[in-house]
Design an enzyme around this catalytic site. Structure first.
Site, PDB file in Angstrom:
ATOM      1  N   ASP A  60     -55.020 -19.306  26.654  1.00 11.32           N
ATOM      2  CA  ASP A  60     -55.674 -19.218  28.040  1.00 11.32           C
ATOM      3  C   ASP A  60     -54.896 -18.368  29.035  1.00 11.32           C
ATOM      4  O   ASP A  60     -53.635 -18.478  28.982  1.00 11.32           O
ATOM      5  CB  ASP A  60     -55.467 -20.724  28.505  1.00 11.32           C
ATOM      6  CG  ASP A  60     -56.438 -21.802  27.629  1.00 11.32           C
ATOM      7  OD1 ASP A  60     -57.407 -21.591  27.255  1.00 11.32           O
ATOM      8  OD2 ASP A  60     -55.467 -22.921  27.392  1.00 11.32           O
ATOM      9  N   GLU A  64     -62.848 -14.624  20.667  1.00 11.94           N
ATOM     10  CA  GLU A  64     -63.027 -13.195  20.545  1.00 11.94           C
ATOM     11  C   GLU A  64     -64.446 -12.619  20.160  1.00 11.94           C
ATOM     12  O   GLU A  64     -65.000 -11.615  20.803  1.00 11.94           O
ATOM     13  CB  GLU A  64     -62.123 -12.849  19.164  1.00 11.94           C
ATOM     14  CG  GLU A  64     -62.042 -11.203  19.150  1.00 11.94           C
ATOM     15  CD  GLU A  64     -60.891 -10.918  18.091  1.00 11.94           C
ATOM     16  OE1 GLU A  64     -60.307 -11.961  17.411  1.00 11.94           O
ATOM     17  OE2 GLU A  64     -60.512  -9.492  18.158  1.00 11.94           O
TER      18      GLU A  64
END
Ligand code: SAM
Length: 195
Positions: free
Chosen positions: A101, A173
């Site tokens: 995060d 991703e």
């Protein structure tokens, strides 16, 4: 696949990691687990450990691992700092902390997982030639990661450390890539010297 998912409270004895694997890798903050499941599929002789605080995500990963017949996955519901004292020293061949995060707002920076202290402690969990793999889509966080590792003599940069996994994308991703956002990866090998 008994005992695939363990809920750790940080109070008990050290984790027992089954012997007989070619290597042991830890995906810390594994999220939905796409990365670790792909690692486990490609490298059936390695033990792939996923750790995260979110139990619901881990349960889904467990079901996927079972459906795919992967018996080399271990899942831990545990907070990163609480995991440290439970892990034996010098046992991990590779640690991945991928797209943690980013906490982009200045007032939230203290929540970021990556610090010199955490990376220093993790170095002790790596084998003598173990690899630390970091990634983020957030440019300033990438620089923070580099700055956190720079004072640590226990690591040296080594891109070779992730050569067998460069084309595997994490779930986050993949989402970033779909929006044209690049994710930067860093790879370091442990030096003999620990600080
Ligand atoms: C942004 S997601 C990334 C997940 C995955 N690595 C990926 O790239 O798809 C970050 C994950 O880290 C977990 N996490 C955050 N802080 C953590 C901590 N202190 N200890 C363990 N897991 C943590 C969150 O629950 C979340 O699943």
């Amino acid at each position: 696949m008994p005992d695939t998912l363990s809920i750790l409270t940080g109070e008990y004895e050290r984790l027992r990691l089954a012997a007989g694997h070619d290597a042991i890798e830890l995906d810390l903050g594994c999220g939905k687990g796409g990365y670790l499941l792909e690692l486990a599929r490609r490298f059936p002789d390695r033990l792939i450990i996923g750790a995260d605080v979110m139990l619901g995500r881990l349960r889904k990963i467990k079901r996927k691992a079972e459906r795919r017949g992967l018996d080399n996955v271990m899942l831990l519901r545990v907070e990163a700092w609480s995991l440290l004292p439970l892990l034996p020293d010098g046992v991990l061949d590779r640690i991945h902390i991928l797209c943690p995060d980013p906490w982009p707002k200045a007032r939230h920076r203290a929540h970021r997982l990556i610090t010199s202290e955490l990376l220093g402690r993790l170095a002790g969990k790596l084998t003598a030639t173990g690899v630390l793999h970091l990634a983020t889509d957030n440019g300033p966080y990438l620089e923070t990661m580099r700055a956190a590792i720079a004072p640590l003599a226990s690591y040296r940069e080594d891109r070779e450390g992730i050569r067998d996994a460069v084309e595997i994308q994490t779930d986050f991703e993949r989402g970033f890539a779909a929006r044209g956002v690049a994710v930067g990866h860093l790879s370091y090998r442990r030096e003999e010297q620990l600080v």
